[in-house]
Design an enzyme around this catalytic site. Structure first.
Site, short mmCIF file in Angstrom:
data_model
loop_
_atom_site.label_atom_id
_atom_site.label_comp_id
_atom_site.label_asym_id
_atom_site.label_seq_id
_atom_site.Cartn_x
_atom_site.Cartn_y
_atom_site.Cartn_z
N CYS A 14 -35.64 -84.60 -17.07
CA CYS A 14 -36.80 -83.97 -16.44
C CYS A 14 -36.91 -84.46 -14.98
O CYS A 14 -36.69 -85.64 -14.73
CB CYS A 14 -38.05 -84.36 -17.23
SG CYS A 14 -39.55 -83.58 -16.61
N PRO A 15 -37.15 -83.60 -14.05
CA PRO A 15 -37.56 -82.21 -14.18
C PRO A 15 -36.42 -81.21 -13.97
O PRO A 15 -36.68 -80.02 -13.85
CB PRO A 15 -38.58 -82.07 -13.05
CG PRO A 15 -38.01 -82.91 -11.95
CD PRO A 15 -37.39 -84.10 -12.69
#
Length: 75
Positions: A14-15
């Protein structure tokens, strides 16, 4: 499930899976389906929030081994 486009984000945290999915969806037409394959366990929660915030439909999520598969329909 059939998808118009498939995105492999395995190995990314992430992200990055979300950013790549957002970019891929921008290049797709309304109603088309994007399949995203990820290895980040947080991607399940992340894609749920992403769908709520962007208005794209999260059609299905599943776990296959160590991979998390997400299907999104472009709004």
């Amino acid at each position: 499930m059939d998808a118009n486009k498939e995105l492999d984000t395995c190995g990314l945290n992430c992200p990055l899976p979300l950013l790549k999915a957002k970019k891929a969806l921008a290049d797709m037409r309304s109603g088309e389906v994007l399949k995203v394959v990820a290895t980040d366990p947080g991607s399940t929660r992340d894609f749920q929030a992403f769908a709520r915030q962007t208005g794209n439909e999260l059609i299905e999520q599943s776990t296959i081994g160590d991979k998390f598969v997400h299907f999104l329909r472009r709004r």
